[in-house]
Every structure is written in structure tokens, then in C-alpha cells.
Design an enzyme around this catalytic site. Sequence first.
Site, PDB file in Angstrom:
ATOM      1  N   CYS A   1       2.637   8.488  -7.980  1.00 35.53           N
ATOM      2  CA  CYS A   1       2.076   7.864  -6.775  1.00 35.53           C
ATOM      3  C   CYS A   1       3.144   7.462  -5.760  1.00 35.53           C
ATOM      4  O   CYS A   1       2.809   6.993  -4.670  1.00 35.53           O
ATOM      5  CB  CYS A   1       1.269   6.643  -7.169  1.00 35.53           C
ATOM      6  SG  CYS A   1       0.165   6.981  -8.539  1.00 35.53           S
TER       7      CYS A   1
ATOM      8  N   HIS B   1       0.995  -0.954  -1.767  1.00 33.81           N
ATOM      9  CA  HIS B   1       0.568   0.113  -2.667  1.00 33.81           C
ATOM     10  C   HIS B   1      -0.926  -0.091  -2.934  1.00 33.81           C
ATOM     11  O   HIS B   1      -1.686   0.859  -2.895  1.00 33.81           O
ATOM     12  CB  HIS B   1       1.402   0.101  -3.939  1.00 33.81           C
ATOM     13  CG  HIS B   1       1.167   1.307  -4.794  1.00 33.81           C
ATOM     14  ND1 HIS B   1       1.294   2.583  -4.312  1.00 33.81           N
ATOM     15  CD2 HIS B   1       0.765   1.445  -6.084  1.00 33.81           C
ATOM     16  CE1 HIS B   1       1.001   3.458  -5.268  1.00 33.81           C
ATOM     17  NE2 HIS B   1       0.665   2.789  -6.348  1.00 33.81           N
TER      18      HIS B   1
ATOM     19  N   GLU C   1       1.696  -6.652  -7.553  1.00 29.33           N
ATOM     20  CA  GLU C   1       2.221  -6.466  -6.200  1.00 29.33           C
ATOM     21  C   GLU C   1       2.144  -7.767  -5.402  1.00 29.33           C
ATOM     22  O   GLU C   1       3.056  -8.089  -4.634  1.00 29.33           O
ATOM     23  CB  GLU C   1       1.448  -5.355  -5.477  1.00 29.33           C
ATOM     24  CG  GLU C   1       2.052  -5.032  -4.111  1.00 29.33           C
ATOM     25  CD  GLU C   1       1.500  -3.758  -3.488  1.00 29.33           C
ATOM     26  OE1 GLU C   1       0.476  -3.243  -3.951  1.00 29.33           O
ATOM     27  OE2 GLU C   1       2.121  -3.289  -2.506  1.00 29.33           O
TER      28      GLU C   1
ATOM     29  N   LYS D   1      -5.604   2.507   1.287  1.00 25.96           N
ATOM     30  CA  LYS D   1      -6.262   3.331   0.255  1.00 25.96           C
ATOM     31  C   LYS D   1      -7.761   3.062   0.232  1.00 25.96           C
ATOM     32  O   LYS D   1      -8.531   3.884  -0.239  1.00 25.96           O
ATOM     33  CB  LYS D   1      -5.659   3.039  -1.115  1.00 25.96           C
ATOM     34  CG  LYS D   1      -4.257   3.611  -1.300  1.00 25.96           C
ATOM     35  CD  LYS D   1      -3.770   3.439  -2.736  1.00 25.96           C
ATOM     36  CE  LYS D   1      -2.411   4.084  -2.944  1.00 25.96           C
ATOM     37  NZ  LYS D   1      -1.296   3.330  -2.356  1.00 25.96           N
TER      38      LYS D   1
ATOM     39  N   HIS E   1      -6.684   6.992  -2.829  1.00 26.08           N
ATOM     40  CA  HIS E   1      -5.329   7.085  -3.361  1.00 26.08           C
ATOM     41  C   HIS E   1      -4.979   8.567  -3.432  1.00 26.08           C
ATOM     42  O   HIS E   1      -5.380   9.262  -4.366  1.00 26.08           O
ATOM     43  CB  HIS E   1      -5.258   6.440  -4.734  1.00 26.08           C
ATOM     44  CG  HIS E   1      -3.855   6.290  -5.245  1.00 26.08           C
ATOM     45  ND1 HIS E   1      -2.797   7.029  -4.749  1.00 26.08           N
ATOM     46  CD2 HIS E   1      -3.332   5.478  -6.189  1.00 26.08           C
ATOM     47  CE1 HIS E   1      -1.693   6.679  -5.397  1.00 26.08           C
ATOM     48  NE2 HIS E   1      -1.980   5.737  -6.265  1.00 26.08           N
TER      49      HIS E   1
ATOM     50  N   PHE F   1       3.156   5.111 -11.472  1.00 29.15           N
ATOM     51  CA  PHE F   1       3.204   5.306 -12.919  1.00 29.15           C
ATOM     52  C   PHE F   1       4.596   5.831 -13.266  1.00 29.15           C
ATOM     53  O   PHE F   1       5.193   6.596 -12.511  1.00 29.15           O
ATOM     54  CB  PHE F   1       2.166   6.353 -13.345  1.00 29.15           C
ATOM     55  CG  PHE F   1       0.798   5.781 -13.606  1.00 29.15           C
ATOM     56  CD1 PHE F   1       0.500   4.449 -13.407  1.00 29.15           C
ATOM     57  CD2 PHE F   1      -0.206   6.613 -14.080  1.00 29.15           C
ATOM     58  CE1 PHE F   1      -0.762   3.947 -13.665  1.00 29.15           C
ATOM     59  CE2 PHE F   1      -1.476   6.124 -14.339  1.00 29.15           C
ATOM     60  CZ  PHE F   1      -1.756   4.794 -14.136  1.00 29.15           C
TER      61      PHE F   1
END
Lengths: 89, 398
Positions: free
Chosen positions: B160, B292, B303, B322, B327, B386
Site C-alpha cells: 500500500c 493513510h 495512525e 480513500k 484503497h 503491510f
Amino acid sequence: MMRAQIEAAVIDILARQLLLSPSEIAPDADVEALGLDSLGKAEAIFALEERFDIAVPFNANEPDRPEFDFTSVASIVRGVEELIARKAG
Amino acid sequence: MRRVVVTGIGTVNALAQDAPGTFAAFAEGRCGIGPLGFRDADRLTIRIGAEVRDWRAEDRFAAKDLPLLDRATQYALVAGAEAVAMAGLPDGIGARGGVILGTAAGGIQTWEDSYRAVFAEARNRVSPLVIPRLMHNAPASHLSIRHGLMGPVLAVSSACASANHAMALAFQQIRTGAADVMLTGGAEAMLCFGGVKAWEGLRVLAPDACRPFSLGRKGMVIGDGAGVLVFEAEDHARARGARVLAEVAGVGMTADAGDIVAPGVEGAVRAMRLALEDAGLSPADVGYVNAHGTGTLANDRAESAAILSVFGQAPPPVSSTKSMHGHAIGATGALEAMACLMALTRGLLPPTLGFQAADPECPLDIVPDTARPARVEAVLSNAFAFGGLNAVLAFRRV
């Protein structure tokens, strides 16, 4: 399927994830206390679905409102029983 | 070191198939998420996504070229053509130009189609173009060929964070003098049966909507698309009289070296601090953070903690776009860079859609539901992937 069979299968699946012997997991054991992390939980759910041919309704983002109670061996067994019964019905 | 600026942008995503349409959607707070329409979607548990709708590849590409182009490459080429046209790039950049694009899944639809042919349909051969079509560097290579860019050209894959890492490396190519112009960003087309099926297994996808930082959020929603930005040495851009959209001010890259999926707070904090330091900014200079913000329980809490750690108890407004474009995995950072550029150039902060109620674990000003006017001097764009891989970009007004 008998409850004892389901319980044995659940314990076997958790034991494989946790690298424990099935004898080390009590029927009333708390899953988090056993040390299962989030990825391990996802893998265990996959194994339950494959073993019993069920679809487990579980979203990792809703731990407070689970459709499937993953907190203990006993709650998992009850959940699997219910899903098997629903499938049969 | 040379300063680096953005002189062009282009995109294809669920909101629009160009940058002006995407800006309009950000300004209106429009959502690109809807029911999935691809083959076998009825066999999925999760049936929503941010698909690129009404995509007519046959209208965009010559029939002889299409067999070589996975959808990810198609999106990259259309986005790249828009960005190059906006920048007004002259011919003949050649070896002084390059392409660095992020992608996480590459040509996953091509893998799926060829495996379906040999495994499910028992065919004994597949198209000879499968390999050049599915390779992760296909979008970057096709952009290089199309625009005659003969310097550093490569693909970057960090899940990502792929597009943010790609832009960070492109920035460094120019800053250190290895190139004058770089096309950069990301391309992704993971919305196919096998792609969503794989994500379902992790139990992190939302069945209803993407609600970053809100109570009641149920996870992420996958999107498709590409974003391509023209990064250019400031001296090069000024000398040719190019219109400059913003400065790429700095980057920060870190790894958690912890869990393979669970996000860490400390790695995110270090990445934001490094980006600020690299850009010569202090936290007080930052007027907007594009989070994010995946909408998962774990990301949004970690976050939030990281942002509070960097900015103190009164952080700048934070939003997660997003909630609109989904995403887009390896392309998402490029779409989010566009949201940052809108904040800098139009003075309008794109919103976070889907807000239901404040999560006490995410005490941020998330610009709920509607875009907000604000004069912004500098912004951060976060990507925490990830694998524990973090890349943060800092952009500054010019």
C-alpha cells in the site's frame, strides 16, 4: 455432528496455529490468553470454514460487536454448532 | 541539491478518468464506491469496491496494442498522457527522463485469466503475451516507450506504500542530478475475482462503506486506478516556462521491522518526522495531512497516535480520501498526492466521507463529509503498508 467432535476439531485447529499440543488447550481456554494474534485468528477462521464447510461471519474491525464470538474455545464451538445447524436447516 | 517541482498530473480512478474530474469529485465529496461488476463477483462475500466504471479500452488504444496491456497498464498510460500534456513536456528529454511507478499486484487480472484458461478450462496454451503483460514493470516500461524516456525506469512494490515509495525515489533521482524529469506515481487493477477473494481472507474489508477514523467503521474498500505525476527539476521547469503546481519538498521512508500486517506507531512517527526534516519544515508549517486512513480499526488508531505524537495535541486537519477513491493499493499514494495538490493549489481540503461518530481513539479533525476552504503552505501524504513499510511525502506551495 456431536459437540465433542466439534470441540476436538476446534482445539486441533487452534493448536496448529499456536504450535501447541492439543492437550495444552483446555475446553474453556481464552483464545487471546493462548497468544493467538490477528493473522493467526484469520488463519484459524479459514481452517474452521474449510473443516466444517461453513462461512464464518467475522470482521476484524468489529471486535466489540462480533457476529461470531471468537473469545474462547467454548464460544467458538457454540458458534460452529450454530452455523452447522443453520446450514442443515 | 536541486529542488523538485510537480508540473503535471493525470489520473484514472473510480471518481473520474482525468485530474479535473477527480478534483471536482474531491471538492464535491463524491464517493466512487459501488457494487462490483466483474465476472464471478456474485461468489464473493464482499461485493463493493471503487471500480473504474465505463472503461472502454478499445476506444483508448489501438487494437494491435491492447493484447499487451493489462488494465493496470492501460490506466497508467492514460494517466501518463494527461500528465505529460499538462506539463507540456518537450520532445527529446531522452536519457534525462525516467519513470518510477508503484504497483502491488501488477497484472493480476492477466494472471487470473491465464490460470483460468489452463486450470479451470483445461486449455493447453495461453497467449504468448502473458509475461510482458503481467510483469510489474509493464506500466513503467510502456510509459517510457510512449514518451521516449530513456533514463532510470523501474517499478516499485511495497504494497500500500508502493506509489509513495515510487515518488520518493523519483524525487531523489532529480534531486541528486540523475534525471531532469520523472514520471511517477502508481497503477493498480486488483478488482478482479481472485484479487478480492484473496483480500477477503484477511477479514479486513468493509461490506458497506469506507469510514476512516469514524466509530462504526468496518474496514477498507479496494479501489482501482492510476495516478501519474510529472516531477521536474525546478531549474529545468523554470527555464522552459512550465507551470509549477507545487514543490516536492521532502520524503521520509522507514520500516517497522515488527509485524507483517499490524501497523506500528513508532515507524509511522519516524517517517513523518524524516519527511518534515528532509523538507526543512516544522510541524507547525503543515496545514493538512492526507492520512493513510484505510478505515480499519488497527490502521486508524495507530495512525492517530502517530499524528498526535508528531504534531502534539492540536494537529492540522487530517482526511482520508480513500473514503472516495477507495484503497487503490499500489496506486493509492498517487491519487492521494493529487488530493494534496488540490489542497495546495485550490485552498480546499478534501473531506473524509462516511463519518458517523467520533472514535475517542482517533481524536483528529478529519474534515468530515464536505471539503473545507483553508490556505495551506505545506502538506504531508502518509502511506503505511503491510510489511511494516512506511513512506511519507511533503509537498509545499510555490
